[in-house]
Design an enzyme around this catalytic site. Structure first.
Site, PDB file in Angstrom:
ATOM      1  N   SER A   1       0.829  -0.730   0.155  1.00 55.40           N
ATOM      2  CA  SER A   1      -0.046  -0.380   0.303  1.00 55.40           C
ATOM      3  C   SER A   1       0.662   0.980   0.198  1.00 55.40           C
ATOM      4  O   SER A   1       2.457   0.996   0.475  1.00 55.40           O
ATOM      5  CB  SER A   1      -0.630   0.083   1.339  1.00 55.40           C
ATOM      6  OG  SER A   1      -1.544   0.991   1.491  1.00 55.40           O
TER       7      SER A   1
ATOM      8  N   TYR B   1      -0.947  -0.746  10.691  1.00 59.41           N
ATOM      9  CA  TYR B   1      -1.240  -1.038   8.841  1.00 59.41           C
ATOM     10  C   TYR B   1      -0.626  -0.362   8.429  1.00 59.41           C
ATOM     11  O   TYR B   1       0.552  -0.728   7.771  1.00 59.41           O
ATOM     12  CB  TYR B   1      -1.700  -0.199   8.761  1.00 59.41           C
ATOM     13  CG  TYR B   1      -2.470  -0.883   7.188  1.00 59.41           C
ATOM     14  CD1 TYR B   1      -3.219  -2.223   7.182  1.00 59.41           C
ATOM     15  CD2 TYR B   1      -2.761   0.247   6.119  1.00 59.41           C
ATOM     16  CE1 TYR B   1      -3.629  -2.099   5.336  1.00 59.41           C
ATOM     17  CE2 TYR B   1      -2.775  -0.327   4.722  1.00 59.41           C
ATOM     18  CZ  TYR B   1      -3.368  -1.253   4.686  1.00 59.41           C
ATOM     19  OH  TYR B   1      -3.960  -1.247   3.219  1.00 59.41           O
TER      20      TYR B   1
END
Ligand SMILES: NC(=O)c1ccc[n+]([C@@H]2O[C@H](COP(=O)([O-])OP(=O)(O)OC[C@H]3O[C@@H](n4cnc5c(N)ncnc54)[C@H](OP(=O)(O)O)[C@@H]3O)[C@@H](O)[C@H]2O)c1
Length: 257
Positions: free
Chosen positions: A144, A157
């Site tokens: 990501s 995350y």
């Protein structure tokens, strides 16, 4: 150099997607199946996988809890035997839970690392020997843009995705000379169940089908990093290179956090 897989060359390719029951993984599975690939579909929930396999004859369902290390050996053996080998293994399963410093919960951090990072190592350990032996095929890691730089709310995350980016880079050094491709996918915002609960504006939001198209195009171009949408992910890339004394202020202004 990564292999360039043109859309007309997907017919008959054997792909294993871990995280194929929704969102980006499901959309990629659909696209590859439409182009004639054979796809082994894995995730924890069997129902959505069965539904997808019900539509496409060349799909097989292989339920897997990727966070459970004990399941990987048997799952990989089965994935490899269904179609007599594998040409591409896609690690897309992931979890995202916003966390801030004052909410730090180490159990949730551990669970994020277990799935987003350690499960990828567990899977790689099972599939790389065969890929290296055949000297072809590849692995795809879905990270990501959150891995480019620290961001608010991304306490667990972000570091997991930064680890994946670094892992993909390290893998490339070893695998590219052996004929095994490494594709790193860095999406911006994609409208999936994962982002449904976000209570902030998501610039450049794309659909899962658009994400899958970008992934297929990136593989056709043999890219190491496949990122989309272009403008938002480019801006994030640029921000990650801005010196710290300006970066935090810019990100604070952009996110309002
Ligand atoms: N959506 C975005 O904006 C965005 C942006 C950047 C990166 N990403 C990354 O893209 C990937 C896919 O996300 P998504 O947005 O498509 O989310 P999603 O729709 O929630 O899909 C997540 C997938 O992971 C699977 N999964 C979760 N836990 C698992 C486990 N323990 N074992 C096996 N499979 C598991 C889920 O299936 P089951 O629940 O059935 O197990 C599902 O198929 C993630 O790695 C995410 O970090 C997403």
């Amino acid at each position: 150099m990564n292999e360039r897989i043109a859309s007309e060359h997907w017919a008959g390719r054997r792909v294993w997607i871990i995280g194929a029951s929704s969102g980006i993984g499901e959309a990629l599975a659909r696209q590859l199946l439409v182009m004639g690939a054979y796809v082994v579909l894995s995730a924890r929930r069997r129902e959505p996988l069965d539904a997808l396999a019900g539509v496409f004859g060349q799909a097989r369902v292989l339920p897997l809890d990727a966070s459970d290390r004990g399941q990987w050996r048997a799952a990989a053996a089965e994935a490899q035997s269904v179609y007599g080998g594998l040409d591409l293994v896609v690690f897309v399963a992931g979890r995202y839970e916003p966390q801030r410093a004052w909410e730090l919960d180490t159990e949730r951090v551990r669970a994020s690392f277990e799935l987003n990072v350690l499960s990828v190592y567990d899977g790689l350990a099972q599939v790389l020997p065969q890929l290296i032996e055949q000297g072809s095929g590849g692995v795809m890691l879905v990270a990501s843009v959150s891995g480019y730089t620290g961001l608010p709310k991304a306490l667990a995350y972000g570091p997991t995705k930064a680890a994946l980016i670094n892992l993909a880079e390290s893998l490339y050094f070893d695998l590219a000379p052996l004929g095994v491709s490494v594709y790193l996918v860095n999406p911006g915002f994609v409208a999936t169940p994962m982002t449904r609960g976000n209570d902030f504006p998501m610039p450049g939001l794309v659909s899962p089908a658009e994400a899958a198209q970008a992934m297929v195009k990136g593989m056709a171009e043999g890219r190491f990093e496949i990122r989309f949408p272009k403008r938002f992910t480019w801006a994030m890339r640029l921000l990650s290179r801005v010196p710290y004394r300006w970066r935090f202020g810019l990100l604070h202004r952009m996110t309002g956090l």
